[in-house]
Scaffold this motif. Structure first.
Motif, PDB file in Angstrom:
ATOM      1  N   LEU A  63      47.390  39.081  39.991  1.00 28.90           N
ATOM      2  CA  LEU A  63      46.612  37.824  40.646  1.00 28.90           C
ATOM      3  C   LEU A  63      45.179  38.060  40.618  1.00 28.90           C
ATOM      4  O   LEU A  63      44.123  37.376  40.396  1.00 28.90           O
ATOM      5  CB  LEU A  63      47.221  37.291  41.684  1.00 28.90           C
ATOM      6  CG  LEU A  63      48.716  36.592  41.392  1.00 28.90           C
ATOM      7  CD1 LEU A  63      49.183  36.310  43.085  1.00 28.90           C
ATOM      8  CD2 LEU A  63      48.555  35.508  40.750  1.00 28.90           C
TER       9      LEU A  63
ATOM     10  N   ASP B 282      41.766  36.577  38.780  1.00 29.69           N
ATOM     11  CA  ASP B 282      40.794  35.991  39.673  1.00 29.69           C
ATOM     12  C   ASP B 282      39.324  36.526  39.349  1.00 29.69           C
ATOM     13  O   ASP B 282      38.323  36.006  39.416  1.00 29.69           O
ATOM     14  CB  ASP B 282      40.797  36.729  41.124  1.00 29.69           C
ATOM     15  CG  ASP B 282      41.948  35.779  42.088  1.00 29.69           C
ATOM     16  OD1 ASP B 282      42.069  34.684  41.663  1.00 29.69           O
ATOM     17  OD2 ASP B 282      42.390  36.273  43.014  1.00 29.69           O
TER      18      ASP B 282
ATOM     19  N   LYS C  52      37.052  31.494  32.289  1.00 25.32           N
ATOM     20  CA  LYS C  52      38.340  31.396  32.477  1.00 25.32           C
ATOM     21  C   LYS C  52      38.718  29.995  31.460  1.00 25.32           C
ATOM     22  O   LYS C  52      39.879  29.864  30.968  1.00 25.32           O
ATOM     23  CB  LYS C  52      38.868  31.073  34.008  1.00 25.32           C
ATOM     24  CG  LYS C  52      38.936  32.166  34.706  1.00 25.32           C
ATOM     25  CD  LYS C  52      39.476  32.033  36.063  1.00 25.32           C
ATOM     26  CE  LYS C  52      39.224  33.213  36.879  1.00 25.32           C
ATOM     27  NZ  LYS C  52      39.835  32.919  38.201  1.00 25.32           N
TER      28      LYS C  52
ATOM     29  N   GLU D  42      51.367  30.850  40.943  1.00 26.25           N
ATOM     30  CA  GLU D  42      50.197  31.213  41.420  1.00 26.25           C
ATOM     31  C   GLU D  42      49.107  31.187  40.110  1.00 26.25           C
ATOM     32  O   GLU D  42      47.878  30.947  40.217  1.00 26.25           O
ATOM     33  CB  GLU D  42      50.041  32.225  42.211  1.00 26.25           C
ATOM     34  CG  GLU D  42      50.642  32.234  43.823  1.00 26.25           C
ATOM     35  CD  GLU D  42      50.173  33.107  44.809  1.00 26.25           C
ATOM     36  OE1 GLU D  42      48.994  33.691  44.800  1.00 26.25           O
ATOM     37  OE2 GLU D  42      50.936  33.359  45.739  1.00 26.25           O
TER      38      GLU D  42
ATOM     39  N   LYS E  10      45.039  29.455  38.495  1.00 27.01           N
ATOM     40  CA  LYS E  10      43.559  30.343  38.532  1.00 27.01           C
ATOM     41  C   LYS E  10      42.609  29.714  37.677  1.00 27.01           C
ATOM     42  O   LYS E  10      41.319  30.317  37.567  1.00 27.01           O
ATOM     43  CB  LYS E  10      44.149  31.489  38.200  1.00 27.01           C
ATOM     44  CG  LYS E  10      45.009  32.342  39.276  1.00 27.01           C
ATOM     45  CD  LYS E  10      44.358  32.619  40.577  1.00 27.01           C
ATOM     46  CE  LYS E  10      45.103  33.293  41.396  1.00 27.01           C
ATOM     47  NZ  LYS E  10      44.483  33.391  42.547  1.00 27.01           N
TER      48      LYS E  10
END
Length: 216
Positions: free
Chosen positions: A93, A97, A102, A133, A137
């Protein structure tokens, strides 16, 4: 395509790396790992990182890539729960980040067959939460990659004893749609990056089908 790959010193990651380097459509692979892969190839660049959690958003190493294939992981057998959570959840994760651009990238997280939020085993719940999760993102595409039995590539060195034990039954697992080659692993990930797919959870049967698609 330019690919960021983690876990290239492990069983699945090494197999995926060797297969990716064979594919014409792959221009470059950046291996991010705690140690060298031991592989020398004109398409391969290595980024040795002692602790993934120290990586920052402004790291120039990660600019200009099409996808992250996050394959690094650890078995839950004999691993303390806090260590397993760190490696299977916190690190992937954090890696998600810090990725730049992205909105143009695909993030594929190696989970595993049986991953479920209601699973009775601890690893199933941890990986399910990580999958959920990752979808928040901000990536162009995200996938939970859930293989079962995988046959190693020619030239692989990191082969576990368990893999040798499974291989006599590989043809049977293929019949039931529970086994893939490392070539299928690599090619299906590239297909997901190029064309996407109509669901998030990628099963062994999906992997086999996606691997047959034309990449470009």
């Amino acid at each position: 395509m330019k690919i960021i790959l983690t876990g290239a010193t492990g069983y699945v990651g090494e197999g995926a790396l060797l297969e990716l380097l064979k594919i014409d459509e792959v221009e470059k692979v950046l291996s991010v790992s705690r140690k060298s892969t031991g592989v020398s190839h004109e398409k391969l660049e290595e980024y040795i990182v002692a602790d993934f959690m120290t990586l920052k958003k402004d790291d120039a190493h990660f600019k200009g890539y099409d996808a992250v294939f996050f394959i690094a992981g650890i078995t839950s057998v004999g691993t303390p729960k806090d260590v397993y959570v760190r490696i299977s959840q916190e690190i992937p994760l954090h890696f998600a980040d810090i990725m730049p651009d992205k909105e143009q990238m695909t993030y594929i997280y190696l989970s595993g067959a049986g991953t479920s939020p209601t699973g009775k085993q601890f690893w199933q719940q941890v990986k399910s939460k990580t999958e959920a999760e990752i979808q928040t993102k901000g990536f162009k595409r995200t996938f939970g990659f859930r293989p079962a039995i995988m046959k190693w590539s020619k030239g692989q060195k990191h082969i576990q004893t368990m893999q040798y034990l499974f291989m006599p039954f590989y043809p049977l697992f293929r019949i039931f749609g529970l086994a893939n080659s490392m070539e299928e692993i690599a090619r299906s990930m590239l297909t997901l990056t190029c064309a996407g797919y109509n669901k998030f959870e990628i099963s062994p049967k999906d992997i086999r089908m996606l691997a047959k698609s034309r990449l470009m």
